[in-house]
Structure formats: structure tokens, C-alpha cells
Design an enzyme around this catalytic site. Structure first.
Site, PDB file in Angstrom:
ATOM      1  N   ASP A  71       0.857  -1.169   0.000  1.00  0.00           N
ATOM      2  CA  ASP A  71       0.000   0.000   0.000  1.00  0.00           C
ATOM      3  C   ASP A  71       0.905   1.234   0.000  1.00  0.00           C
ATOM      4  OD1 ASP A  71      -2.435   1.608   0.537  1.00  0.00           O
ATOM      5  OD2 ASP A  71      -1.446   1.917   2.460  1.00  0.00           O
ATOM      6  N   ASP A 112      -0.121   5.053   0.657  1.00  0.00           N
ATOM      7  CA  ASP A 112      -0.343   6.099   1.652  1.00  0.00           C
ATOM      8  C   ASP A 112      -0.527   5.517   3.049  1.00  0.00           C
ATOM      9  OD1 ASP A 112      -0.389   8.302  -0.283  1.00  0.00           O
ATOM     10  OD2 ASP A 112      -2.211   7.335  -1.002  1.00  0.00           O
TER      11      ASP A 112
END
Length: 196
Positions: free
Chosen positions: A7, A9
Site C-alpha cells: 500500500d 499512503d
């Protein structure tokens, strides 16, 4: 080939909501060292990120190009390169009609991981998904990967189910890399292992 799906952010870079300003792209604590370790273990590194700001009309898809470039610059300081960068521009509550759709790529759906696996020849059962919320964990599990939750406070709902239960929890990407290294060598047996 095996991969680490990351991922973006809150996991790889500091979470600045809907950010497409390259100047604000900063790696999270120990991210560089963690990715160095994972590269040494022979994993491909692939970002899979929801970018609903496109559907919401906050920025265009082309605005993500400078973000990718800046991220590459940050990682180059650690001798790390990404092997792929996949994003989902969709959101059912978006305002741009062609993006305001339900899709199979928006996490917790596994579409980005499945596409990356097909394009890069990745063995999903030998791969991992690392993220900071349970939607990341669910996407990884749906794709058949093992999972690590970066338990940094970004998950606030904690709606748990078998698909949303991480194999491991870690304080940061370096700890995650250490846990994955232990799992690879057969030393990590505790599914609730964590570190700081």
C-alpha cells in the site's frame, strides 16, 4: 517470482490525504531499510494503491506520474527500485462518471494484485500484501497472499473477519521485513506476532 505488494499512503509514504504534490512525498519511518531487506530476500516490490481522488475530481490520472517519479527518487537513496506501480482511480461515490463505478480493482477487492501477478508472473501464494488498514489485508487474502498490517493507528474501524485478519502485525516496514524474513526461514510461527 514472488512479490511484496505495498500500500502507498500510510504504509510506504506518510499519509497526506489526496496528495499529488511531489514535494510532500516522504517515506514512512524505516521504509527504505525495510524495502532493502525485502529486495535482499528476492521479492519484487509492487505498489497497489487506491486513488479515489481521481474519481472525486480532485486530480487527474496524469497527476500521479510526478508522484511515482518522486517516490522512485526517495527509494533510490536506499538503492531500491519498484517493480510495479498499480492504482485504482475508481470510487462508487465519485463525481467523474467514468470513474464513479464499482470495480474489482479497488481494495479490498484483489484486482490490482491479480493484474500485477498476471503481468509479472508472480506466485501469489508465495507473496505478501503489506498495508496499514484492513482493506489492504482483505485484498491480500482475497488474492491468496500472506498479509502484514502496519499497525500505526490508521485502521480505525477494526471490522474483523477471517479475510480481514492479518497474518502478522508490525510497527513499520522494517519490522514487517524482519517478520517476513523469519517466516521465510520457518522461524515465525505466531500469527499475531508484532514488533516495534
Amino acid at each position: 517470482m514472488r512479490a511484496i505488494f505495498l500500500d502507498k499512503d500510510g504504509t510506504l509514504v506518510e499519509d497526506v490525504p489526496y496528495n499529488v504534490n511531489p514535494a510532500l512525498i516522504e517515506l514512512t519511518w524505516k521504509a527504505g531499510q525495510g524495502l532493502q531487506l525485502l529486495k535482499q530476500l528476492g521479492y519484487a516490490l509492487i505498489v497497489v494503491t487506491n486513488q479515489s481522488g481521481v474519481a472525486k475530481g480532485l486530480f487527474t490520472e496524469t497527476a500521479l506520474d510526478p508522484v511515482q517519479h518522486r517516490l522512485a527518487e526517495r527509494l533510490a537513496q536506499y538503492g531500491v527500485t519498484l517493480d510495479g506501480f498499480y492504482y485504482c482511480p475508481h470510487s462508487p461515490d465519485g463525481v467523474i462518471s467514468r470513474y464513479a463505478i464499482p470495480c474489482t480493482c479497488r481494495k479490498p477487492m484483489p484486482g490490482m494484485l491479480l493484474r500485477a501477478a498476471a503481468e509479472h508472473g508472480i506466485d501469489l501464494a508465495q507473496s505478501w500484501m503489506i498495508g496499514d488498514i484492513l482493506n489492504d489485508v482483505e485484498a491480500g487474502r482475497r488474492a491468496g497472499c500472506r498479509t502484514v498490517l502496519i499497525d500505526n493507528g490508521n485502521e480505525t474501524e477494526w471490522k474483523l473477519s477471517p479475510l480481514r485478519t492479518p497474518h502478522f502485525k508490525a510497527a513499520n516496514l522494517h519490522v514487517a521485513g524482519t517478520l517476513i524474513a523469519s517466516a521465510d526461514s520457518g522461524l515465525a510461527g505466531n500469527s499475531e506476532a508484532s514488533g516495534s
